[in-house]
Design a protein around this motif. Sequence first.
Motif, PDB file in Angstrom:
ATOM      1  N   SER A  11       5.939 -53.556  31.814  1.00  0.00           N
ATOM      2  CA  SER A  11       6.180 -52.118  31.891  1.00  0.00           C
ATOM      3  C   SER A  11       7.558 -51.822  32.459  1.00  0.00           C
ATOM      4  O   SER A  11       8.240 -52.684  32.995  1.00  0.00           O
ATOM      5  N   CYS A  12       7.941 -50.570  32.332  1.00  0.00           N
ATOM      6  CA  CYS A  12       9.216 -50.062  32.832  1.00  0.00           C
ATOM      7  C   CYS A  12       8.916 -48.857  33.733  1.00  0.00           C
ATOM      8  O   CYS A  12       7.877 -48.213  33.591  1.00  0.00           O
ATOM      9  N   SER A  13       9.836 -48.543  34.606  1.00  0.00           N
ATOM     10  CA  SER A  13       9.655 -47.393  35.496  1.00  0.00           C
ATOM     11  C   SER A  13       9.596 -46.067  34.735  1.00  0.00           C
ATOM     12  O   SER A  13       9.141 -45.067  35.266  1.00  0.00           O
ATOM     13  N   CYS A  14      10.009 -46.061  33.462  1.00  0.00           N
ATOM     14  CA  CYS A  14       9.945 -44.847  32.658  1.00  0.00           C
ATOM     15  C   CYS A  14       8.514 -44.537  32.222  1.00  0.00           C
ATOM     16  O   CYS A  14       8.254 -43.476  31.678  1.00  0.00           O
ATOM     17  N   GLY A  15       7.592 -45.480  32.436  1.00  0.00           N
ATOM     18  CA  GLY A  15       6.203 -45.292  32.052  1.00  0.00           C
ATOM     19  C   GLY A  15       5.821 -46.043  30.786  1.00  0.00           C
ATOM     20  O   GLY A  15       4.644 -46.148  30.459  1.00  0.00           O
ATOM     21  N   ALA A  16       6.806 -46.561  30.077  1.00  0.00           N
ATOM     22  CA  ALA A  16       6.519 -47.323  28.861  1.00  0.00           C
ATOM     23  C   ALA A  16       5.906 -48.671  29.221  1.00  0.00           C
ATOM     24  O   ALA A  16       6.202 -49.242  30.270  1.00  0.00           O
ATOM     25  N   TRP A  17       5.056 -49.169  28.329  1.00  0.00           N
ATOM     26  CA  TRP A  17       4.512 -50.513  28.477  1.00  0.00           C
ATOM     27  C   TRP A  17       4.427 -51.158  27.111  1.00  0.00           C
ATOM     28  O   TRP A  17       4.471 -50.484  26.094  1.00  0.00           O
ATOM     29  N   CYS A  26      15.071 -51.269  26.192  1.00  0.00           N
ATOM     30  CA  CYS A  26      16.410 -50.840  26.593  1.00  0.00           C
ATOM     31  C   CYS A  26      16.338 -50.047  27.898  1.00  0.00           C
ATOM     32  O   CYS A  26      15.641 -49.033  27.978  1.00  0.00           O
ATOM     33  N   ALA A  27      17.060 -50.499  28.895  1.00  0.00           N
ATOM     34  CA  ALA A  27      17.073 -49.819  30.190  1.00  0.00           C
ATOM     35  C   ALA A  27      17.856 -48.510  30.144  1.00  0.00           C
ATOM     36  O   ALA A  27      17.695 -47.662  31.019  1.00  0.00           O
ATOM     37  N   ALA A  28      18.676 -48.320  29.114  1.00  0.00           N
ATOM     38  CA  ALA A  28      19.468 -47.096  29.002  1.00  0.00           C
ATOM     39  C   ALA A  28      18.694 -45.969  28.316  1.00  0.00           C
ATOM     40  O   ALA A  28      18.639 -44.850  28.824  1.00  0.00           O
ATOM     41  N   CYS A  29      18.069 -46.253  27.164  1.00  0.00           N
ATOM     42  CA  CYS A  29      17.384 -45.191  26.415  1.00  0.00           C
ATOM     43  C   CYS A  29      15.864 -45.344  26.421  1.00  0.00           C
ATOM     44  O   CYS A  29      15.162 -44.499  25.889  1.00  0.00           O
ATOM     45  N   HIS A  30      15.373 -46.423  27.005  1.00  0.00           N
ATOM     46  CA  HIS A  30      13.928 -46.683  27.156  1.00  0.00           C
ATOM     47  C   HIS A  30      13.185 -46.756  25.823  1.00  0.00           C
ATOM     48  O   HIS A  30      12.077 -46.256  25.684  1.00  0.00           O
ATOM     49  N   THR A  31      13.816 -47.408  24.858  1.00  0.00           N
ATOM     50  CA  THR A  31      13.205 -47.670  23.565  1.00  0.00           C
ATOM     51  C   THR A  31      12.774 -49.137  23.543  1.00  0.00           C
ATOM     52  O   THR A  31      13.457 -49.993  24.087  1.00  0.00           O
ATOM     53  N   THR A  32      11.641 -49.430  22.906  1.00  0.00           N
ATOM     54  CA  THR A  32      11.125 -50.796  22.853  1.00  0.00           C
ATOM     55  C   THR A  32      11.418 -51.417  21.497  1.00  0.00           C
ATOM     56  O   THR A  32      11.267 -50.772  20.460  1.00  0.00           O
ATOM     57  N   PHE A  33      11.837 -52.688  21.525  1.00  0.00           N
ATOM     58  CA  PHE A  33      12.232 -53.425  20.327  1.00  0.00           C
ATOM     59  C   PHE A  33      11.440 -54.717  20.223  1.00  0.00           C
ATOM     60  O   PHE A  33      10.962 -55.250  21.217  1.00  0.00           O
ATOM     61  N   SER A  34      11.358 -55.246  19.014  1.00  0.00           N
ATOM     62  CA  SER A  34      10.590 -56.472  18.784  1.00  0.00           C
ATOM     63  C   SER A  34      11.264 -57.699  19.391  1.00  0.00           C
ATOM     64  O   SER A  34      10.586 -58.619  19.831  1.00  0.00           O
ATOM     65  N   THR A  35      12.589 -57.720  19.418  1.00  0.00           N
ATOM     66  CA  THR A  35      13.343 -58.865  19.939  1.00  0.00           C
ATOM     67  C   THR A  35      14.647 -58.392  20.569  1.00  0.00           C
ATOM     68  O   THR A  35      15.067 -57.248  20.369  1.00  0.00           O
ATOM     69  N   ASP A  36      15.317 -59.300  21.278  1.00  0.00           N
ATOM     70  CA  ASP A  36      16.647 -58.993  21.824  1.00  0.00           C
ATOM     71  C   ASP A  36      17.628 -58.697  20.699  1.00  0.00           C
ATOM     72  O   ASP A  36      18.489 -57.825  20.820  1.00  0.00           O
ATOM     73  N   ASN A  37      17.504 -59.417  19.582  1.00  0.00           N
ATOM     74  CA  ASN A  37      18.384 -59.206  18.441  1.00  0.00           C
ATOM     75  C   ASN A  37      18.270 -57.779  17.920  1.00  0.00           C
ATOM     76  O   ASN A  37      19.274 -57.124  17.640  1.00  0.00           O
ATOM     77  N   ALA A  38      17.065 -57.279  17.787  1.00  0.00           N
ATOM     78  CA  ALA A  38      16.858 -55.904  17.318  1.00  0.00           C
ATOM     79  C   ALA A  38      17.424 -54.907  18.328  1.00  0.00           C
ATOM     80  O   ALA A  38      18.070 -53.925  17.954  1.00  0.00           O
ATOM     81  N   ALA A  39      17.208 -55.159  19.611  1.00  0.00           N
ATOM     82  CA  ALA A  39      17.736 -54.264  20.647  1.00  0.00           C
ATOM     83  C   ALA A  39      19.263 -54.245  20.633  1.00  0.00           C
ATOM     84  O   ALA A  39      19.887 -53.183  20.786  1.00  0.00           O
ATOM     85  N   ASP A  40      19.875 -55.402  20.432  1.00  0.00           N
ATOM     86  CA  ASP A  40      21.341 -55.478  20.387  1.00  0.00           C
ATOM     87  C   ASP A  40      21.918 -54.660  19.242  1.00  0.00           C
ATOM     88  O   ASP A  40      23.015 -54.114  19.364  1.00  0.00           O
TER      89      ASP A  40
END
Length: 89
Positions: A11-17, A26-40
């Motif tokens: 989980s994240c402090s934003c409430g997402a899990w 992403c710690a900046a926009c709090h969006t969840t991705f399948s992998t680091d590659n997708a997040a990048d």
Amino acid sequence: MTAPRPANAASCSCGAWWTGLTRAHCAACHTTFSTDNAADKHRQGRFGIDRRCVDPATAGLTPVTKPYGVLWQNPAPEDGRAWFTKPST
């Protein structure tokens, strides 16, 4: 609405899990991705200068609905094959 949070969820402090060892959040926009590659792919600009988040759809990612909400991932190949091939033995 999301499903009840399982005991093994991250989980994240934003409430997402989310669940899954390869997930990235992403710690900046709090969006969840399948992998680091997708997040990048959703981060653009130069590190320390103008690095920012862009809309995951604009970055070419595909949304998938999961019990914890939307997960953004790389799109599947059009021909249905995996991006890797099994080594021959």
